[in-house]
Scaffold this motif. Sequence first.
Motif, mmCIF file in Angstrom:
data_model
loop_
_atom_site.group_PDB
_atom_site.id
_atom_site.type_symbol
_atom_site.label_atom_id
_atom_site.label_comp_id
_atom_site.label_asym_id
_atom_site.label_seq_id
_atom_site.Cartn_x
_atom_site.Cartn_y
_atom_site.Cartn_z
ATOM 1 N N VAL A 18 0.849 -1.192 0.000
ATOM 2 C CA VAL A 18 0.000 0.000 0.000
ATOM 3 C C VAL A 18 0.884 1.242 0.000
ATOM 4 C CG1 VAL A 18 -1.736 -1.253 1.332
ATOM 5 C CG2 VAL A 18 -0.148 0.240 2.530
ATOM 6 N N PRO A 19 0.371 2.374 -0.486
ATOM 7 C CA PRO A 19 1.159 3.611 -0.439
ATOM 8 C C PRO A 19 1.233 4.160 0.976
ATOM 9 C CG PRO A 19 -1.037 4.061 -1.300
ATOM 10 C CD PRO A 19 -0.943 2.566 -1.141
ATOM 11 N N TYR A 20 2.347 4.806 1.289
ATOM 12 C CA TYR A 20 2.454 5.499 2.567
ATOM 13 C C TYR A 20 1.420 6.619 2.588
ATOM 14 C CZ TYR A 20 4.176 8.638 6.164
ATOM 15 O OH TYR A 20 4.268 9.465 7.259
ATOM 16 N N LYS A 21 0.718 6.737 3.713
ATOM 17 C CA LYS A 21 -0.410 7.672 3.798
ATOM 18 C C LYS A 21 -0.144 8.714 4.883
ATOM 19 C CE LYS A 21 -4.417 6.039 5.288
ATOM 20 N NZ LYS A 21 -5.020 6.883 6.320
ATOM 21 N N GLU A 22 -0.046 9.981 4.476
ATOM 22 C CA GLU A 22 0.113 11.050 5.446
ATOM 23 C C GLU A 22 -1.222 11.310 6.140
ATOM 24 O OE1 GLU A 22 0.705 11.351 2.228
ATOM 25 O OE2 GLU A 22 2.836 11.816 1.911
ATOM 26 N N ASN B 290 -16.563 11.549 5.544
ATOM 27 C CA ASN B 290 -16.395 11.646 6.986
ATOM 28 C C ASN B 290 -16.058 10.311 7.638
ATOM 29 O OD1 ASN B 290 -18.804 10.329 6.767
ATOM 30 N ND2 ASN B 290 -20.040 11.877 7.843
ATOM 31 N N SER B 291 -16.065 9.245 6.870
ATOM 32 C CA SER B 291 -15.695 7.941 7.412
ATOM 33 C C SER B 291 -14.499 7.347 6.672
ATOM 34 C CB SER B 291 -16.881 6.969 7.337
ATOM 35 O OG SER B 291 -17.238 6.746 5.978
ATOM 36 N N ALA B 292 -13.781 8.207 5.948
ATOM 37 C CA ALA B 292 -12.678 7.716 5.112
ATOM 38 C C ALA B 292 -11.583 7.070 5.942
ATOM 39 C CB ALA B 292 -12.098 8.868 4.288
ATOM 40 N N GLU B 293 -11.242 7.665 7.086
ATOM 41 C CA GLU B 293 -10.167 7.128 7.911
ATOM 42 C C GLU B 293 -10.509 5.740 8.426
ATOM 43 O OE1 GLU B 293 -6.366 7.336 9.612
ATOM 44 O OE2 GLU B 293 -7.363 8.686 8.200
ATOM 45 N N SER B 294 -11.731 5.593 8.938
ATOM 46 C CA SER B 294 -12.129 4.279 9.432
ATOM 47 C C SER B 294 -12.261 3.282 8.284
ATOM 48 C CB SER B 294 -13.451 4.380 10.196
ATOM 49 O OG SER B 294 -14.484 4.849 9.352
ATOM 50 N N GLY C 243 -4.544 12.872 7.185
ATOM 51 C CA GLY C 243 -5.510 13.689 6.452
ATOM 52 C C GLY C 243 -5.727 13.245 5.019
ATOM 53 N N ARG C 244 -4.935 12.307 4.543
ATOM 54 C CA ARG C 244 -5.124 11.790 3.180
ATOM 55 C C ARG C 244 -5.689 10.385 3.242
ATOM 56 N NH1 ARG C 244 -0.336 12.424 -0.907
ATOM 57 N NH2 ARG C 244 -2.100 12.450 -2.350
ATOM 58 N N THR C 245 -6.340 9.979 2.169
ATOM 59 C CA THR C 245 -6.902 8.638 2.085
ATOM 60 C C THR C 245 -6.180 7.854 1.001
ATOM 61 O OG1 THR C 245 -8.581 9.178 0.426
ATOM 62 C CG2 THR C 245 -9.154 9.560 2.756
ATOM 63 N N PHE D 109 -3.746 -4.426 -3.873
ATOM 64 C CA PHE D 109 -4.346 -3.380 -3.044
ATOM 65 C C PHE D 109 -5.440 -2.620 -3.781
ATOM 66 C CE2 PHE D 109 -4.062 1.226 -1.989
ATOM 67 C CZ PHE D 109 -4.751 1.163 -0.802
ATOM 68 N N GLU D 110 -5.184 -2.240 -5.019
ATOM 69 C CA GLU D 110 -6.171 -1.447 -5.754
ATOM 70 C C GLU D 110 -7.452 -2.237 -5.982
ATOM 71 O OE1 GLU D 110 -6.266 1.655 -9.534
ATOM 72 O OE2 GLU D 110 -4.468 0.474 -9.115
ATOM 73 N N ALA D 111 -7.306 -3.532 -6.259
ATOM 74 C CA ALA D 111 -8.496 -4.371 -6.456
ATOM 75 C C ALA D 111 -9.290 -4.475 -5.158
ATOM 76 C CB ALA D 111 -8.081 -5.759 -6.940
ATOM 77 N N LYS D 112 -8.591 -4.610 -4.033
ATOM 78 C CA LYS D 112 -9.268 -4.677 -2.730
ATOM 79 C C LYS D 112 -9.994 -3.371 -2.424
ATOM 80 C CE LYS D 112 -8.691 -8.719 -0.809
ATOM 81 N NZ LYS D 112 -9.834 -9.516 -0.306
ATOM 82 N N LEU D 113 -9.350 -2.255 -2.732
ATOM 83 C CA LEU D 113 -9.959 -0.955 -2.485
ATOM 84 C C LEU D 113 -11.237 -0.791 -3.302
ATOM 85 C CD1 LEU D 113 -9.870 1.912 -1.279
ATOM 86 C CD2 LEU D 113 -8.416 2.573 -3.209
ATOM 87 N N ASN D 114 -11.181 -1.141 -4.584
ATOM 88 C CA ASN D 114 -12.359 -0.998 -5.445
ATOM 89 C C ASN D 114 -13.484 -1.925 -4.997
ATOM 90 O OD1 ASN D 114 -11.128 0.955 -7.051
ATOM 91 N ND2 ASN D 114 -10.240 -0.578 -8.421
ATOM 92 N N ALA D 115 -13.119 -3.152 -4.586
ATOM 93 C CA ALA D 115 -14.144 -4.097 -4.129
ATOM 94 C C ALA D 115 -14.796 -3.597 -2.844
ATOM 95 C CB ALA D 115 -13.513 -5.473 -3.903
#
Length: 423
Positions: free
Chosen positions: A166-170, A222-226, A172-174, A206-212
Amino acid sequence: MKRLICCILCFLYMTVGFGQSYSNDVTLLNKDKNAVTVRTSGIHEKKKDAAEMAVKSAFYTYFFIGIPGLNDDKPLLKLEDEINYRDYFDRFFEQGRYRNFVRAAIPEGDPEKLRAKDFKATVRLTFQEELLRRDLELNKIAIKGADRTSMEETQEQIQLPTIMVVPYKEAGRTFEQILKNDYDKRMAVAKVQEGFNRKGVMTVDFEAKLNAAKRAMQYESNSAESFDKQLLRNSGSDVYVTVDIYKDIAPTGSRVALTLKGYETASGNVLASRQSSSNRFKTSAMDQLCVYAVNDILDDFLKDIATSFAHKIVKGNTVVLNVSIAGTAVQDMETEVGPQSYPLADLLRLWVKKNAVGGKYHVQGSVAEAIIFDQIQIPNRDENGNALDVNDFAFSIWEYLRGDLNIPCRKKVDGNTIYIIIE
């Protein structure tokens, strides 16, 4: 009184083993891949034998006392091994087999004459630690350490991990924002995953999991972090690896720097961390520079992960257990159940402690409606040597609740997380 003090000092200074008195006065001077150099002292009534006693003392301390700076400052063996493997250590100390592992033993000056008519010698000793460790393992006296266990040997004992890159996530970013807007990180993730695949590592896309996951649930800002946390937890991967990339473009040429960090999905514990930079080239092909950096780092990074998983041969796997109360349930975590009328939460803690490796677990939180064990070490095999996994552990606790406590419940397993719902 003076005699008593001398006796106490002598006891603190010397260790009796194999019919001889060994000094614990050993200091680490240097350690490389194969050899260890120490300064060691030994005492003997004969001046000519004091240096040999210093060498023996170093080995005895290494085995049974521990040398600061080696083996996490711990002894390599248990004191009872001295008795259990008496034949080996008789040959090692009494018959001089220890000399096979000595690379150099240089006395530092003449032996010193002591008051008790003994002589004390100090020796600079270099011994072949790798060769000695292999000999102990070959004679089944020491278990091979995780740092010395190959990936193939680890795979014979436990299943090696499935990895998601997965990409490193700062803050506030998703993940979705990064994949959409950050080409460099998206490219780096792809190149690292390709590198894992070339090494024969099983990966989760990862990208396939995210899209699924987006298709399966409502995705709101408002629920992006969770959402991102749930995506990692329910990915089905044992390990997730974050990738960060830094581009350095200059008139003299371009290069990229990569940072990889591997985390155990169930616990969040760091398993491996490595950094690498490509050489400078006069090119704008960042993807090729990324490949160079990946190739430079991947073998060591995978070895670090394999070493972490080799620890699981002894320590077990990590799982998360979430036990919650359904809205229709007639009891909660404070209800007293079982033959001894203990609160349900306490019975669950006792059961987990009994069935975890070494009784190791951690409770994240416990309320009337739920108890969460965010880290439980479960064994890899049962008493018959059969492989165990998270599903077996989930079935065992489900069976305990329904069979022993007569509590209706259902279970679900997502990755290394077990959900038990009390009905």
